[in-house]
Design an enzyme around this catalytic site. Structure first.
Site, PDB file in Angstrom:
ATOM      1  N   ASP A  14       0.433  -1.029  -0.440  1.00 50.49           N
ATOM      2  CA  ASP A  14       0.126   0.387   0.094  1.00 50.49           C
ATOM      3  C   ASP A  14       0.698   0.835  -0.421  1.00 50.49           C
ATOM      4  O   ASP A  14       0.221   2.516   0.389  1.00 50.49           O
ATOM      5  CB  ASP A  14      -0.834   0.006   1.185  1.00 50.49           C
ATOM      6  CG  ASP A  14      -2.162  -1.169   0.931  1.00 50.49           C
ATOM      7  OD1 ASP A  14      -2.050  -2.022   0.212  1.00 50.49           O
ATOM      8  OD2 ASP A  14      -2.136  -1.747   2.281  1.00 50.49           O
ATOM      9  N   LYS A  17       1.957   1.979  -5.472  1.00 51.32           N
ATOM     10  CA  LYS A  17       2.104   1.626  -6.392  1.00 51.32           C
ATOM     11  C   LYS A  17       1.283   1.648  -7.943  1.00 51.32           C
ATOM     12  O   LYS A  17       2.279   2.250  -8.291  1.00 51.32           O
ATOM     13  CB  LYS A  17       2.367  -0.127  -6.408  1.00 51.32           C
ATOM     14  CG  LYS A  17       3.468  -0.205  -5.482  1.00 51.32           C
ATOM     15  CD  LYS A  17       3.575  -1.709  -5.066  1.00 51.32           C
ATOM     16  CE  LYS A  17       2.465  -2.506  -4.159  1.00 51.32           C
ATOM     17  NZ  LYS A  17       1.872  -2.267  -3.044  1.00 51.32           N
ATOM     18  N   GLY A  41      -5.035  -4.049  -3.718  1.00 50.05           N
ATOM     19  CA  GLY A  41      -5.544  -3.104  -3.976  1.00 50.05           C
ATOM     20  C   GLY A  41      -5.243  -2.091  -4.386  1.00 50.05           C
ATOM     21  O   GLY A  41      -4.048  -1.058  -3.578  1.00 50.05           O
ATOM     22  N   HIS A  42      -4.822  -1.983  -5.344  1.00 47.47           N
ATOM     23  CA  HIS A  42      -3.704  -0.331  -6.306  1.00 47.47           C
ATOM     24  C   HIS A  42      -4.922   0.777  -6.566  1.00 47.47           C
ATOM     25  O   HIS A  42      -5.250   1.150  -7.769  1.00 47.47           O
ATOM     26  CB  HIS A  42      -3.006  -0.837  -7.347  1.00 47.47           C
ATOM     27  CG  HIS A  42      -1.987  -2.601  -7.029  1.00 47.47           C
ATOM     28  ND1 HIS A  42      -1.081  -2.618  -7.603  1.00 47.47           N
ATOM     29  CD2 HIS A  42      -1.750  -2.469  -6.087  1.00 47.47           C
ATOM     30  CE1 HIS A  42       0.045  -2.710  -7.394  1.00 47.47           C
ATOM     31  NE2 HIS A  42      -0.833  -2.911  -6.636  1.00 47.47           N
ATOM     32  N   GLN A 223       2.314  -5.943  -3.255  1.00 47.16           N
ATOM     33  CA  GLN A 223       2.541  -5.569  -1.616  1.00 47.16           C
ATOM     34  C   GLN A 223       3.671  -5.195  -1.378  1.00 47.16           C
ATOM     35  O   GLN A 223       3.914  -4.084  -2.241  1.00 47.16           O
ATOM     36  CB  GLN A 223       2.512  -7.557  -1.618  1.00 47.16           C
ATOM     37  CG  GLN A 223       1.533  -8.430  -1.418  1.00 47.16           C
ATOM     38  CD  GLN A 223       1.032  -8.405  -2.935  1.00 47.16           C
ATOM     39  OE1 GLN A 223       1.505  -9.395  -3.158  1.00 47.16           O
ATOM     40  NE2 GLN A 223      -0.155  -8.675  -2.996  1.00 47.16           N
TER      41      GLN A 223
HETATM   42  P1  GDP Z   1      -1.171   0.130  -3.632  1.00 48.70           P
HETATM   43  O1  GDP Z   1      -1.022  -0.783  -3.451  1.00 48.70           O
HETATM   44  O2  GDP Z   1       0.394   0.367  -3.372  1.00 48.70           O
HETATM   45  O3  GDP Z   1      -0.890   0.621  -4.752  1.00 48.70           O
HETATM   46  O4  GDP Z   1      -1.532   1.852  -2.966  1.00 48.70           O
HETATM   47  P2  GDP Z   1      -3.042   1.834  -2.232  1.00 48.70           P
HETATM   48  O5  GDP Z   1      -3.571   2.036  -2.909  1.00 48.70           O
HETATM   49  O6  GDP Z   1      -3.449   0.869  -1.670  1.00 48.70           O
HETATM   50  O7  GDP Z   1      -2.873   2.581  -1.328  1.00 48.70           O
HETATM   51  C1  GDP Z   1      -2.506   4.041  -1.550  1.00 48.70           C
HETATM   52  C2  GDP Z   1      -3.892   5.088  -0.915  1.00 48.70           C
HETATM   53  O8  GDP Z   1      -2.739   6.692  -0.389  1.00 48.70           O
HETATM   54  C3  GDP Z   1      -4.594   5.340  -2.222  1.00 48.70           C
HETATM   55  O9  GDP Z   1      -5.726   5.482  -1.703  1.00 48.70           O
HETATM   56  C4  GDP Z   1      -3.862   6.429  -3.289  1.00 48.70           C
HETATM   57  O10 GDP Z   1      -5.001   6.866  -3.666  1.00 48.70           O
HETATM   58  C5  GDP Z   1      -3.036   6.863  -1.243  1.00 48.70           C
HETATM   59  N1  GDP Z   1      -2.173   8.085  -2.256  1.00 48.70           N
HETATM   60  C6  GDP Z   1      -1.314   7.666  -2.687  1.00 48.70           C
HETATM   61  N2  GDP Z   1       0.215   8.780  -2.907  1.00 48.70           N
HETATM   62  C7  GDP Z   1      -0.507   9.615  -2.040  1.00 48.70           C
HETATM   63  C8  GDP Z   1      -0.222  10.623  -1.686  1.00 48.70           C
HETATM   64  O11 GDP Z   1       0.640  10.990  -2.125  1.00 48.70           O
HETATM   65  N3  GDP Z   1      -0.732  11.482  -0.944  1.00 48.70           N
HETATM   66  C9  GDP Z   1      -2.165  11.158  -0.765  1.00 48.70           C
HETATM   67  N4  GDP Z   1      -2.764  11.834   0.660  1.00 48.70           N
HETATM   68  N5  GDP Z   1      -2.431  10.047  -0.518  1.00 48.70           N
HETATM   69  C10 GDP Z   1      -1.526   9.325  -1.350  1.00 48.70           C
HETATM   70  P1  IMO Z   2      -0.938  -4.243  -2.299  1.00 47.13           P
HETATM   71  O1  IMO Z   2      -0.371  -4.917  -3.512  1.00 47.13           O
HETATM   72  C1  IMO Z   2      -0.850  -4.946   1.980  1.00 47.13           C
HETATM   73  C2  IMO Z   2      -1.301  -8.844   3.932  1.00 47.13           C
HETATM   74  C3  IMO Z   2      -2.383  -9.337   4.322  1.00 47.13           C
HETATM   75  C4  IMO Z   2      -1.946  -9.772   5.445  1.00 47.13           C
HETATM   76  C5  IMO Z   2      -0.484 -11.116   4.575  1.00 47.13           C
HETATM   77  C6  IMO Z   2      -0.820 -11.643   3.627  1.00 47.13           C
HETATM   78  O2  IMO Z   2      -2.127  -3.395  -2.048  1.00 47.13           O
HETATM   79  O3  IMO Z   2      -0.081  -3.510  -1.597  1.00 47.13           O
HETATM   80  P2  IMO Z   2      -2.854 -13.141   1.855  1.00 47.13           P
HETATM   81  O4  IMO Z   2      -3.947 -12.599   1.064  1.00 47.13           O
HETATM   82  O5  IMO Z   2      -2.004 -12.407   0.944  1.00 47.13           O
HETATM   83  O6  IMO Z   2      -2.040 -14.291   1.740  1.00 47.13           O
HETATM   84  O7  IMO Z   2      -2.120 -11.434   2.680  1.00 47.13           O
HETATM   85  O8  IMO Z   2      -0.396  -9.814   3.970  1.00 47.13           O
HETATM   86  N1  IMO Z   2      -1.441  -8.621   1.921  1.00 47.13           N
HETATM   87  C7  IMO Z   2      -1.210  -7.125   2.304  1.00 47.13           C
HETATM   88  N2  IMO Z   2      -0.966  -5.760   2.733  1.00 47.13           N
HETATM   89  N3  IMO Z   2      -1.242  -4.621   0.583  1.00 47.13           N
HETATM   90  C8  IMO Z   2      -1.648  -5.652   0.008  1.00 47.13           C
HETATM   91  O9  IMO Z   2      -1.292  -5.405  -1.428  1.00 47.13           O
HETATM   92  C9  IMO Z   2      -1.026  -6.670   0.257  1.00 47.13           C
HETATM   93  N4  IMO Z   2      -1.360  -8.288   0.400  1.00 47.13           N
HETATM   94  C10 IMO Z   2      -1.341  -9.233   0.831  1.00 47.13           C
HETATM   95  O10 IMO Z   2      -2.906  -8.064   4.901  1.00 47.13           O
HETATM   96  O11 IMO Z   2      -0.950  -9.790   6.447  1.00 47.13           O
HETATM   97 MG    MG Z   3      -3.348  -1.589  -1.954  1.00 45.70          MG
END
Ligand code: GDP
Ligand code: IMO
Ligand code: MG
Length: 421
Positions: A14, A17, A41-42, A223
Site C-alpha cells: 500500500d 504503487k 488493491g492499487h 504487496q
Molecule cells: P498500492 O497498493 O501500493 O497501490 O497503494 P494503495 O492504493 O493500496 O494505497 C495507497 C493510498 O494512498 C491510496 O488510497 C492512494 O489514493 C493514496 N495516495 C497515494 N499517494 C498519495 C499521496 O501522495 N498523498 C495522499 N494523501 N494519498 C496518496
Molecule cells: P498491495 O499490492 C498490504 C497482507 C495481508 C496479510 C498478508 C498475507 O495493495 O500493496 P495474503 O492475502 O497475501 O495471504 O495476506 O499480506 N497483504 C497486503 N497488505 N497491501 C497488499 O497489497 C497486501 N496483500 C497482502 O494483509 O497480512
Molecule cells: Mg494496496
C-alpha cells in the site's frame, strides 16, 4: 536491446504503487504484473475519479500501452472478470489492452475456503490474510497440483477442476469449518467464460520479443518487500516473491535484463494484517496518521496499522531489491506534525542493531532521530525547489542513509500531485 524497469513496494504494501505506475505509464509501451493476485488493491485517482485495481496492471487507463498479467500472478476469474467489467464501463477497450499469461495459476473457489478455514483454525496466530485464497493457490502451484490459465483451453478442463476441487474438499473435511461455495462457483465459471475472449499468451515470449524490438516495459510489483515469502517477516507474509528477483521468475526476464528499480515508500509506515512492525504507534499520533492518510485497506477496508518511517527496514529493502531510485509517497500526510521521527537503529536485548534481523519481532525497540516538521501545506508544490527547507532536510537524510536518490515525490492521491526530479 531494452531492459525492464521495475516499480515495487519497500514496506508492507500500500505504498502507492498504483498511483506511480499510472503516472509513469506514458513513458512505457508495456506494464506487467509479475506476482500476487487479488490480495492487491492499487488505487488510481485522475479526473476527479478513483479506481481500485486488483489483478489488472495499473497502466490500463492509458491509451497506447499494453498490459500483461504475467505467469507469476495468481488469478481469480470471478474477481478479474468483475474488475474488467468495471473498467469497460468507463469506455476502455480492455480486450485490446490486456494479455494474460497461459502459465498464470488459477485461484479456485475452494482455495478461498481453504484460506478462510486455515485462518480460522489459527485463531490469534492468524496471518490476517486478505482471504482471497492466495496462500492455498501458491501452495498448489509449488505442490505441482495447480490449474493454469492455459488449462481453460484444454478439453479436459472440467475433469481437472473437479479433481483438484475433490482434493480440497478432502482437506477441508479436516477443519471444523462450515462453507457453501455454490454461488461463488457459479460466479467463477461465469468469469472463466468471460475471460475466453482475452489473448492467452506465452508472456515470456511476448516480453522478450518486445525487448528485442526496443520496446519499453515497466514491471509493477504488488504487496511489499517486507511481505516477501523469503525475506519478509515470516510467517506474517504473503506467498509470493515480492522482491525484484520475482520479476525474473514472474515474467521470464533474465537478471541481466533488469533496468531501473524504483522502490516506493510512504514518508511514514503502515501495515495491514498481523505480524511485527517495530515503529508502530498505538497512541494519538498513530490515529492521526490513519485519519489524515485515510489508511484503510483498498481490498478489505481494514484499518491499517500506522507508525514512523523505519530506515533500518527501508535500507534492508533497498539492499534486497538493488533499488536505483526512491519514490516517496504521502508526504502531505505529515504536513501538520511539529516533529517527525525516523527509526535509524534497533535495540534488541540491550544490543544495538543497524540491520533488519531474523528476530524482527515485538522485542525490537526502535531508536529514533527527530526532525523538525515543515508544518505547512505542501499539496500544491510541483517543483522540488518550492519545498520548505525542513522537507528538503528530511529527503536529504533519507538519501544519505540509503545511498539512493529520491527521484519522485507524491503530495496527494491525484496523478497531478506528483513531483518528478
Ligand atoms: P498500492 O497498493 O501500493 O497501490 O497503494 P494503495 O492504493 O493500496 O494505497 C495507497 C493510498 O494512498 C491510496 O488510497 C492512494 O489514493 C493514496 N495516495 C497515494 N499517494 C498519495 C499521496 O501522495 N498523498 C495522499 N494523501 N494519498 C496518496
Ligand atoms: P498491495 O499490492 C498490504 C497482507 C495481508 C496479510 C498478508 C498475507 O495493495 O500493496 P495474503 O492475502 O497475501 O495471504 O495476506 O499480506 N497483504 C497486503 N497488505 N497491501 C497488499 O497489497 C497486501 N496483500 C497482502 O494483509 O497480512
Ligand atoms: Mg494496496
Amino acid at each position: 536491446m531494452k531492459k525492464v524497469d521495475v516499480v515495487l513496494g519497500l514496506q508492507w504494501g500500500d505504498e502507492g504503487k498504483g498511483k506511480v505506475v499510472d503516472v509513469l505509464t506514458p513513458n512505457y509501451n508495456v506494464i506487467a504484473r509479475f506476482q500476487g493476485g487479488p490480495n492487491a488493491g492499487h488505487s488510481l485517482h485522475f479526473n476527479g475519479e478513483k479506481f481500485v485495481l486488483h489483478t489488472v496492471p495499473s497502466g490500463i487507463f492509458r491509451e497506447g500501452s499494453m498490459n500483461i498479467i504475467g505467469n507469476g500472478v495468481v488469478i481469480d476469474p470471478a474477481i478479474l472478470a468483475e474488475e474488467i467489467a468495471q473498467i469497460e464501463a468507463t469506455g476502455v477497450d480492455v480486450c485490446a489492452r490486456l494479455q494474460i499469461s497461459k502459465r498464470a495459476h488459477l485461484i479456485l473457489p475452494t482455495h478461498r475456503v481453504l484460506d478462510a478455514a486455515s485462518e480460522a483454525a489459527k485463531g490469534k496466530a492468524k496471518i490476517g490474510s486478505t482471504l482471497k485464497g492466495i496462500g492455498p493457490a501458491y501452495m498448489d502451484k509449488t505442490g505441482r497440483n495447480g490449474l493454469r490459465v492455459g488449462d481453460i483451453l484444454m478439453p479436459d478442463f472440467m475433469e481437472r477442476y473437479n479433481t483438484l476441487k475433490a482434493k480440497h474438499l478432502e482437506q477441508l473435511s479436516h477443519y471444523d469449518y462450515v462453507f457453501d461455495i455454490t454461488t461463488y462457483e457459479q460466479e467463477w465459471f461465469k468469469g472463466i467464460e468471460s475471460l475466453r475472449r482475452f489473448k492467452f499468451v506465452e508472456s515470456e515470449q511476448v516480453v522478450n520479443n518486445l525487448l528485442q524490438e526496443d520496446a519499453t516495459i515497466l514491471a509493477e510489483g504488488a504487496q511489499g518487500s517486507l511481505l516477501d515469502i523469503e525475506f519478509g517477516t515470516y510467517p506474517f507474509v504473503t506467498s509470493s516473491n515480492t522482491l525484484c528477483a520475482g520479476v525474473c521468475t514472474g515474467l521470464g526476464v533474465a537478471p541481466t535484463r533488469i533496468g531501473e528499480v524504483y522502490g516506493i515508500f510512504k514518508a511514514y509506515c503502515t501495515r495491514v494484517g498481523s505480524g511485527p512492525f517495530p515503529t508502530e504507534l498505538f497512541d494519538a499520533t498513530g490515529e492521526t496518521l490513519r485519519q489524515v492518510g485515510n489508511e484503510f485497506g483498498a481490498t478489505t477496508g481494514r484499518p491499517r496499522r500506522c507508525g514512523w518511517l523505519d530506515l533500518v527496514a527501508l535500507k534492508y529493502a533497498v539492499m534486497m531489491n538493488g533499488v536505483t531510485g526512491l519514490i516517496m509517497m504521502k508526504s502531505d500526510v505529515l504536513n501538520d506534525f511539529e516533529t517527525i521521527k525516523v527509526a535509524t537503529a534497533y535495540e534488541l536485548n540491550g544490543e544495538m542493531l543497524d540491520y533488519f534481523p531474523y528476530e524482527a519481532d515485538e522485542n525490537i525497540k526502535p531508536v529514533y532521530r527527530e526532525f523538525k516538521g515543515w508544518n505547512c501545506d505542501i499539496c500544491g508544490v510541483r517543483n522540488f525547489e518550492e519545498f520548505p527547507q525542513e522537507f528538503k532536510d528530511y529527503v536529504a537524510f533519507i538519501e544519505a542513509e540509503t545511498g539512493v536518490p529520491v527521484k519522485i515525490i507524491s503530495v496527494g492521491p491525484d496523478r497531478e500531485e506528483t513531483i518528478i526530479r
